[in-house]
Write a protein that holds these residues in place. Structure first.
Motif, PDB file in Angstrom:
ATOM      1  N   MET A 123     -10.458   9.974  11.218  1.00  0.00           N
ATOM      2  CA  MET A 123     -10.795   9.652   9.808  1.00  0.00           C
ATOM      3  C   MET A 123      -9.756   8.517   9.407  1.00  0.00           C
ATOM      4  O   MET A 123     -10.773   7.605   8.820  1.00  0.00           O
ATOM      5  CB  MET A 123     -11.421  10.516   8.939  1.00  0.00           C
ATOM      6  N   GLY A 124      -8.719   8.872   9.012  1.00  0.00           N
ATOM      7  CA  GLY A 124      -7.598   8.054   8.733  1.00  0.00           C
ATOM      8  C   GLY A 124      -7.899   6.276   9.465  1.00  0.00           C
ATOM      9  O   GLY A 124      -7.587   5.638   8.626  1.00  0.00           O
ATOM     10  N   ILE A 151       5.477   0.703   5.045  1.00  0.00           N
ATOM     11  CA  ILE A 151       5.050  -0.083   3.990  1.00  0.00           C
ATOM     12  C   ILE A 151       5.054  -1.683   3.657  1.00  0.00           C
ATOM     13  O   ILE A 151       4.320  -2.630   3.400  1.00  0.00           O
ATOM     14  CB  ILE A 151       5.389   0.236   2.556  1.00  0.00           C
ATOM     15  N   LEU A 152       5.893  -1.923   3.797  1.00  0.00           N
ATOM     16  CA  LEU A 152       6.617  -3.021   4.134  1.00  0.00           C
ATOM     17  C   LEU A 152       5.863  -4.507   5.729  1.00  0.00           C
ATOM     18  O   LEU A 152       6.125  -5.463   4.762  1.00  0.00           O
ATOM     19  CB  LEU A 152       8.258  -3.194   4.022  1.00  0.00           C
ATOM     20  N   ALA A 179      -1.465  10.570   3.037  1.00  0.00           N
ATOM     21  CA  ALA A 179      -0.305   9.227   2.897  1.00  0.00           C
ATOM     22  C   ALA A 179       0.470   8.248   4.217  1.00  0.00           C
ATOM     23  O   ALA A 179       0.572   6.964   3.413  1.00  0.00           O
ATOM     24  CB  ALA A 179       1.286  10.164   2.896  1.00  0.00           C
ATOM     25  N   PHE A 180      -0.420   8.619   4.870  1.00  0.00           N
ATOM     26  CA  PHE A 180       0.316   7.539   6.008  1.00  0.00           C
ATOM     27  C   PHE A 180      -0.353   6.050   5.367  1.00  0.00           C
ATOM     28  O   PHE A 180      -1.032   4.949   5.202  1.00  0.00           O
ATOM     29  CB  PHE A 180      -0.162   7.786   7.561  1.00  0.00           C
ATOM     30  N   MET A 181      -2.158   6.665   5.122  1.00  0.00           N
ATOM     31  CA  MET A 181      -3.399   5.805   4.799  1.00  0.00           C
ATOM     32  C   MET A 181      -2.805   5.444   3.613  1.00  0.00           C
ATOM     33  O   MET A 181      -3.171   3.571   3.470  1.00  0.00           O
ATOM     34  CB  MET A 181      -4.825   6.717   4.497  1.00  0.00           C
ATOM     35  N   PRO A 191     -10.926   2.451   2.722  1.00  0.00           N
ATOM     36  CA  PRO A 191     -10.129   2.993   3.052  1.00  0.00           C
ATOM     37  C   PRO A 191      -9.345   4.382   1.268  1.00  0.00           C
ATOM     38  O   PRO A 191      -9.623   5.423   1.832  1.00  0.00           O
ATOM     39  CB  PRO A 191      -8.471   2.834   3.132  1.00  0.00           C
ATOM     40  N   GLU A 192      -9.729   3.535   0.027  1.00  0.00           N
ATOM     41  CA  GLU A 192      -9.331   4.230  -0.498  1.00  0.00           C
ATOM     42  C   GLU A 192     -10.290   5.531  -1.091  1.00  0.00           C
ATOM     43  O   GLU A 192      -9.886   6.605  -1.791  1.00  0.00           O
ATOM     44  CB  GLU A 192      -9.575   3.521  -1.835  1.00  0.00           C
TER      45      GLU A 192
END
Length: 838
Positions: free
Chosen positions: A306-307, A672-673, A219-221, A268-269
């Motif tokens: 990894m993140g 996110i912003l 979720a953070f990624m 990252p995806e």
């Protein structure tokens, strides 16, 4: 309190009364009103089913591609249709299948694993699903208008600009995918808040199920990785619709800027897709070994590492674009380093297998398949991290093989294992073990026959994305065998579908915890009640069903826990401290409502009307969207009440502090912003440093207005803080007036930034256009702040907010500070531009 009184308070309304009323509170609406459901179970199922449908469509497109390539000189598809097929195959797989379906599993199972009755923001999940559905419909509807995208799932510029791709095909992709990505970022906020703030009593971070850790980092990624793609898509669509030259070299733009923005998201995806699937493996594997996961702490550390590392790899896809040699070295090293945390996870899985002899079930076979295929994909990934080898293999079928070994091996095989493992939750029945093994072997053999040979095809020089090829150059037989393998793989998927529908009527009843798992989602019998837990029990172990016999030795509806009483007849779950898991407050949850569907539909009208250039309809959709969000937030506040929660806890309702779920959600939203904002700043600095000669073509920003915006932003923070302080003291009227001043200062901040660049021609240069984009983005944030501050003030002035209820103002303050920070940085950039631009 006496024992009899405790039974009266915490076993229902009155002693001996059944829980009928409690079940009615959590019942799902029937008929057409099912669309109003906000239950995580319903929303999760919708994500999973819709994602699987997109998977099947993408698979049919892939079969079309492989059929075209089965023999040289084939005319099964013409070149344009072939381009549309492989573009839509990649688009559906990457954007509309992989991440949404994994998020669907998270939405469905995380509350059950964490000891919560629902996700902490149920309406947000429902809204995200409808955005995902409508965005996917927009993308697929391009076939109906003979305008399917044909520029690749990566939409490289300048091929995707108006000059080289006229018509609406690229617009369908850009608008539809941008719309669908709203679901991903909303899910990121929802999952972060749910995992950190809605767990069973005693479930500290170190006692969380490993799947929750995987989803938390994912979720953070998503919160950081998806905004660059969203910004890039908006910039490219603005160039197509409005003529703004972001990627036009003649105006100081750069097509490579698109690649940078795309791959900051794109690499990252890969790990965003891999991590939830690996979390499924880490959850299923201990069940079939009968031992806890080996190296829980090492696994968590590896996932976190990894993140971080995954965001330093994006130019791994750009080695042949002419980037500097120093960049090649740094990104090559980072691409190699990511193998370390990946290898730690794999070694922990292997060590878990070594603890005892595993039961060879269908899910276990898919885990073995995952380990075999993903490790091979990782080895070719290390090969591609080497710059000389990458130069030779770039854009060849070797890369196609590597990509599918990593993504299908790392995600699809764990996903099908998860289907077999968790299907009793959806249907109450077990799928066939015999047919399941056939499914696995067909998929395993078909996959390797298809993609292993592509390594050889690529090393023999076959490039990607070609619709046909000549005879007698060494590709004929390899392509035929790959195509046959794809049909075998498809047969495995078809058999899985048959097995699923067969088991709905003929599958064996699953019963309670059919696999003997240790995690909380198996506490109740399969097809558990809609409220998940009649009372939320304390948790003292990572495998509570193995280590806490009080949970498994009795009827789960009689397990002792908190929130057994429901005096207010409202949906409730427990809010906890993000670190320790200790109960913090009672979180009130919404009942079924049409608002998420209405609001998502209004957003769909906005995007669809923009695609059709019907801008007055776009405006109408915007008004409807704002009405939907206003109705969403316009409800009586429940904060300020304190009551017994059971087990000796006396908790407030919807408490507002820095540990509450609403505050954490605001911080996640600001993350996110901020990623959106700094993606734009990255674009500005990239163009500024790459093409400094164009700087002298840009008019100077007005320094006085830029400085004024900075001052107004600072004062705005002060008044937002004062509003919060007055609300905490229950001074509603002064707080309302101070909120109005905050809104006025926010508007002044946006207005001054506009005046600072109003005379700059946004169509002349990419630098000028990007400066306008940054100011426009800050203007949108300012508009939201003005709306929010005035909305809060109106609630106070009309009596909708009562003394002691300060959740909204408590959460407005960090948002105002974030917007002020963006405004100050923007003002600083404009002042710097005034000094640098001659």
């Amino acid at each position: 309190m006496s024992a009899s009184a405790e039974r009266q308070d915490y076993t229902g309304a009155r002693k001996g009364e059944p829980d009928r009323n409690f079940e009615e509170i959590w019942a799902q609406p029937p008929g057409i009103r099912a669309l109003t459901s906000v239950s995580h179970r319903v929303v999760g199922k919708r994500f999973i089913v819709t994602g699987f449908i997109f998977f099947l469509i993408a698979g049919l497109l892939a079969l079309g591609v492989r059929t075209q390539l089965i023999v040289p000189g084939n005319t099964f598809l013409d070149s344009e249709t072939y381009n549309q097929f492989f573009t839509m195959h990649g688009t559906l797989m990457m954007f509309l299948f992989a991440i949404p379906i994994l998020e669907g599993f998270g939405v469905y199972f995380l509350p059950l694993m964490l000891g919560a009755r629902d996700l902490i923001f149920p309406r947000l999940g429902a809204f995200g699903y409808f955005c995902y559905l409508f965005g996917g419909i927009i993308v697929l509807s391009s076939f109906l208008f003979d305008a399917a995208p044909a520029g690749g799932w990566f939409m490289y510029t300048p091929l995707s600009t108006k000059e080289y791709t006229p018509g609406l095909s690229a617009d369908f992709w850009l608008i539809g995918i941008t719309f669908a990505e709203i679901a991903s970022v909303t899910a990121a906020v929802e999952l972060i808040a749910a995992i950190l703030c809605a767990r069973a009593p005693g479930m500290s971070l170190t006692k969380m199920p490993i799947f929750a850790w995987y989803l938390l980092i994912t979720a953070f990624m998503i919160a950081i990785g998806f905004p660059p793609l969203i910004i890039g898509s908006i910039l490219l669509e603005s160039q197509r619709l409005l003529g703004l030259p972001f990627f036009d070299p003649a105006a100081g733009g750069d097509p490579l800027l698109w690649q940078h923005l795309f791959w900051i998201f794109g690499h990252p995806e890969v790990y965003i897709i891999f991590l939830p699937a690996a979390g499924m493996v880490a959850t299923m594997l201990p069940t079939f070994v009968g031992r806890p996961l080996f190296g829980y702490g090492f696994t968590v550390a590896a996932v976190v590492t990894m993140g971080f590392i995954s965001f330093g790899l994006w130019a791994h896809h750009m080695f042949t674009t002419g980037i500097p040699a120093m960049s090649l070295s740094l990104f090559s090293a980072a691409s190699t380093m990511v193998a370390i945390p990946t290898g730690i996870q794999i070694f922990c899985f292997i060590a878990t297998l070594a603890q005892a002899r595993p039961r060879i079930t269908t899910p276990m076979l898919f885990i073995f398949g995952f380990l075999f295929i993903f490790v091979l994909g990782g080895l070719t990934g290390v090969m591609l991290a080497s710059v000389p080898f990458n130069f030779q293999a770039h854009d060849s079928y070797f890369v196609v093989a590597h990509l599918h070994y990593v993504l299908i091996g790392g995600m699809v095989f764990p996903l099908f294992g998860a289907f077999y493992y968790w299907v009793p939750h959806f249907t109450g029945r077990m799928m066939s073990e015999a047919l399941g093994k056939w499914v696995f072997w067909l998929m395993f053999i078909g996959f390797n026959a298809t993609f292993f040979l592509m390594h050889v095809t690529g090393l023999r020089g076959m490039p990607r994305r070609i619709a046909t090829y000549p005879e007698d150059i060494g590709w004929d037989r390899l392509n035929m065998l790959s195509s046959i393998g794809s049909y075998i793989f498809a047969a495995g998927v078809a058999l899985f579908i048959f097995d699923f529908f067969r088991h709905l009527t003929r599958g064996a009843p699953a019963g309670r915890n059919p696999w003997g798992a240790g995690t909380m989602e198996w506490l109740y019998p399969t097809v558990a009640p809609g409220y998940n837990f009649r009372a939320i029990p304390p948790v003292t172990s990572r495998e509570p069903l193995w280590d806490q016999p009080e949970l498994t030795g009795t009827d789960p509806a009689r397990v002792n826990g908190v929130l057994r009483a429901y005096p207010d007849h409202r949906r409730e779950t427990l809010g906890c401290d993000p670190l320790t898991g200790e109960p913090l407050h009672i979180a009130r949850l919404p009942h079924p409502t049409w608002v998420p569907l209405f609001t998502a539909f209004a957003v769909a009208v906005m995007f669809g009307a923009t695609l059709a250039s019907a801008y007055w309809v776009t405006a109408a959709g915007f008004v409807a969207m704002m009405a939907g969000f206003t109705a969403w937030a316009w409800e009586p506040s429940d904060s300020g009440v304190t009551r017994d929660a059971g087990l000796g806890y006396r908790l407030p309702v919807d408490k507002a502090d820095r540990r509450s779920h609403t505050y954490i959600a605001v911080i996640g939203t600001l993350l996110i912003l901020g990623a959106l904002y700094f993606s734009l700043v990255f674009g500005l600095l990239y163009l500024w440093l790459t093409f400094p000669a164009f700087a002298d073509q840009v008019a100077r920003p007005d320094p006085l207005m830029a400085a004024g915006a900075i001052v107004a932003a600072v004062f705005m923070v002060g008044f937002a803080t004062l509003t919060r302080a007055l609300t905490l003291r229950d001074s509603l009227i002064p707080a309302a007036l101070t909120g109005i001043v905050t809104a006025a200062l926010a508007g002044a901040t946006g207005g001054l930034l506009y005046l600072a660049i109003a005379h700059i021609d946004r169509e002349a240069t990419a630098l000028g256009a990007t400066a306008w984009a940054i100011v426009a983005y800050v203007g949108v944030l300012v508009f939201v702040l003005v709306w929010w501050a005035l909305f809060n003030a109106l609630r106070k002035l009309t009596g909708q907010t009562r003394p002691g209820q300060h959740v909204a103002d408590f959460n407005l303050s960090p948002y105002a500070k974030g917007v002020a920070l963006f405004a100050v940085i923007t003002g600083g950039l404009l002042l710097a531009a005034h000094g640098v631009i001659p």
